[in-house]
Design a protein around this motif. Structure first.
Motif, PDB file in Angstrom:
ATOM      1  N   SER A  79       0.850  -1.192   0.000  1.00 44.29           N
ATOM      2  CA  SER A  79       0.000   0.000   0.000  1.00 44.29           C
ATOM      3  C   SER A  79       0.889   1.245   0.000  1.00 44.29           C
ATOM      4  CB  SER A  79      -0.914   0.010   1.226  1.00 44.29           C
ATOM      5  OG  SER A  79      -0.148   0.005   2.417  1.00 44.29           O
ATOM      6  N   GLY A  80       0.274   2.393  -0.195  1.00 48.33           N
ATOM      7  CA  GLY A  80       1.018   3.649  -0.172  1.00 48.33           C
ATOM      8  C   GLY A  80       2.098   3.676  -1.238  1.00 48.33           C
ATOM      9  N   PRO A  81       3.295   4.130  -0.880  1.00 45.88           N
ATOM     10  CA  PRO A  81       4.386   4.228  -1.870  1.00 45.88           C
ATOM     11  C   PRO A  81       4.893   2.857  -2.316  1.00 45.88           C
ATOM     12  CG  PRO A  81       5.172   4.779   0.329  1.00 45.88           C
ATOM     13  CD  PRO A  81       3.675   4.695   0.424  1.00 45.88           C
ATOM     14  N   GLY A  82       4.566   1.807  -1.572  1.00 43.61           N
ATOM     15  CA  GLY A  82       5.003   0.468  -1.949  1.00 43.61           C
ATOM     16  C   GLY A  82       3.936  -0.315  -2.682  1.00 43.61           C
ATOM     17  N   LEU A  83       3.014   0.364  -3.342  1.00 47.30           N
ATOM     18  CA  LEU A  83       1.882  -0.294  -3.998  1.00 47.30           C
ATOM     19  C   LEU A  83       2.296  -0.972  -5.304  1.00 47.30           C
ATOM     20  CD1 LEU A  83      -1.219  -0.753  -4.033  1.00 47.30           C
ATOM     21  CD2 LEU A  83      -1.406   1.391  -5.306  1.00 47.30           C
ATOM     22  N   ALA A  84       1.815  -2.190  -5.489  1.00 49.04           N
ATOM     23  CA  ALA A  84       2.012  -2.928  -6.746  1.00 49.04           C
ATOM     24  C   ALA A  84       0.755  -3.719  -7.044  1.00 49.04           C
ATOM     25  CB  ALA A  84       3.228  -3.841  -6.659  1.00 49.04           C
ATOM     26  N   LEU A  85       0.628  -4.147  -8.277  1.00 47.68           N
ATOM     27  CA  LEU A  85      -0.543  -4.901  -8.722  1.00 47.68           C
ATOM     28  C   LEU A  85      -0.081  -6.167  -9.420  1.00 47.68           C
ATOM     29  CD1 LEU A  85      -3.635  -5.079  -9.248  1.00 47.68           C
ATOM     30  CD2 LEU A  85      -3.221  -3.828 -11.383  1.00 47.68           C
ATOM     31  N   LEU A  86      -0.603  -7.302  -8.961  1.00 48.59           N
ATOM     32  CA  LEU A  86      -0.318  -8.596  -9.593  1.00 48.59           C
ATOM     33  C   LEU A  86      -1.593  -9.082 -10.268  1.00 48.59           C
ATOM     34  CD1 LEU A  86       1.492 -11.091 -10.104  1.00 48.59           C
ATOM     35  CD2 LEU A  86       0.695 -11.978  -7.898  1.00 48.59           C
ATOM     36  N   ALA A  87      -1.474  -9.503 -11.527  1.00 49.23           N
ATOM     37  CA  ALA A  87      -2.651  -9.937 -12.288  1.00 49.23           C
ATOM     38  C   ALA A  87      -2.349 -11.219 -13.042  1.00 49.23           C
ATOM     39  CB  ALA A  87      -3.081  -8.850 -13.262  1.00 49.23           C
ATOM     40  N   PHE A  88      -3.263 -12.182 -12.938  1.00 48.77           N
ATOM     41  CA  PHE A  88      -3.229 -13.402 -13.741  1.00 48.77           C
ATOM     42  C   PHE A  88      -4.433 -13.379 -14.671  1.00 48.77           C
ATOM     43  CE2 PHE A  88      -1.143 -14.618  -9.742  1.00 48.77           C
ATOM     44  CZ  PHE A  88       0.058 -15.118 -10.231  1.00 48.77           C
ATOM     45  N   GLY A  89      -4.238 -13.825 -15.906  1.00 48.32           N
ATOM     46  CA  GLY A  89      -5.326 -13.815 -16.876  1.00 48.32           C
ATOM     47  C   GLY A  89      -5.548 -15.177 -17.503  1.00 48.32           C
ATOM     48  N   SER A  90      -6.800 -15.474 -17.794  1.00 46.54           N
ATOM     49  CA  SER A  90      -7.160 -16.722 -18.457  1.00 46.54           C
ATOM     50  C   SER A  90      -8.011 -16.437 -19.684  1.00 46.54           C
ATOM     51  CB  SER A  90      -7.942 -17.636 -17.502  1.00 46.54           C
ATOM     52  OG  SER A  90      -8.422 -18.788 -18.179  1.00 46.54           O
ATOM     53  N   GLU A  91      -7.847 -17.261 -20.701  1.00 46.36           N
ATOM     54  CA  GLU A  91      -8.671 -17.124 -21.899  1.00 46.36           C
ATOM     55  C   GLU A  91     -10.056 -17.746 -21.709  1.00 46.36           C
ATOM     56  OE1 GLU A  91      -6.404 -18.810 -25.048  1.00 46.36           O
ATOM     57  OE2 GLU A  91      -4.806 -17.315 -24.947  1.00 46.36           O
ATOM     58  N   GLN A  92     -10.251 -18.432 -20.597  1.00 42.56           N
ATOM     59  CA  GLN A  92     -11.549 -19.031 -20.288  1.00 42.56           C
ATOM     60  C   GLN A  92     -12.431 -18.022 -19.553  1.00 42.56           C
ATOM     61  OE1 GLN A  92     -12.293 -22.148 -21.400  1.00 42.56           O
ATOM     62  NE2 GLN A  92     -10.242 -22.109 -22.326  1.00 42.56           N
TER      63      GLN A  92
END
Length: 218
Positions: free
Chosen positions: A175-188
């Motif tokens: 959170s805050g200045p250390g914020l990152a986003l992890l995303a996994f995607g599927s074609e289903q």
């Protein structure tokens, strides 16, 4: 009037019989000849005996239980596979790699997951353009919880994946200045669903908070 009284008496009689049989479940054991005499309607086979009907119901219940066992075994195998893949990822991240090395390890993790076709790890520094690019996604999908599983609309999905991805798993890292986003995607369309368990992905988020270098996330 007579028809109404007859129907009322029939309903009362049926209720009395039902109550008696419920209170005396061994009744047909003492009177087995009645089982063969009783006939029940059947949509496909006409009239069948009570014994045949009971056997059919038992077979249906057994088939349903076998389906449940098969489903649970499949879920157990999937969870075991995820556990081993997560353990391998944990070892890869043990020495606190750079953001690029962490993303490569996550890419390998994603490739080992069935029906997972894409993975992104995005650093959201407050002074970068990325934070504004993903602000809509963060406010709509991750404002009340740091995990989202399901579909995205085209506007939300464009910063992350192309049109081939139809369902996603998103998790906010830090959170805050250390914020990152992890995303996994599927074609289903239904691979990631809101009602799915979130234990593994929450564990992954906690792991990444601990191992990602602070200077990469701030």
């Amino acid at each position: 009037m007579n028809d109404t009284l007859a129907k009322d008496k029939e309903a009362i009689a049926a209720s009395v019989v039902l109550d008696y049989l419920q209170d005396h479940p061994a009744f047909f054991q003492h009177h087995p000849q009645l089982l063969q005499q009783m006939r029940l309607p059947h949509q496909q086979r006409g009239s069948v005996s009570l014994v045949e009907r009971q056997l059919e119901m038992q077979r249906t219940k057994i088939a349903a239980l076998e389906d449940d066992i098969t489903r649970l075994m499949s879920v157990a195998r999937q969870n075991e596979h995820i556990f081993h893949a997560l353990n391998t990822l944990h070892l890869s991240l043990l020495h606190k790699p750079s953001l690029e090395a962490a993303e490569q390890a996550l890419q390998q993790f994603a490739k080992s997951m069935p029906q997972v076709h894409a993975c992104r790890l995005v650093c959201l520094q407050p002074d970068s353009s990325a934070i504004s690019k993903y602000q809509l996604l963060l406010s709509r999908r991750l404002s009340s919880d740091n995990v989202y599983l399901g579909r995205l609309n085209k506007e939300e999905q464009q910063p992350l994946f192309g049109d081939a991805i139809h369902s996603v798993a998103l998790v906010q890292i830090g959170s805050g200045p250390g914020l990152a986003l992890l995303a996994f995607g599927s074609e289903q369309d239904d691979h990631f669903q809101p009602e799915m368990d979130r234990l593994f992905i929450r564990h992954l988020a906690k792991l990444l908070v601990q191992v990602l270098p602070g200077n990469d996330l701030s």
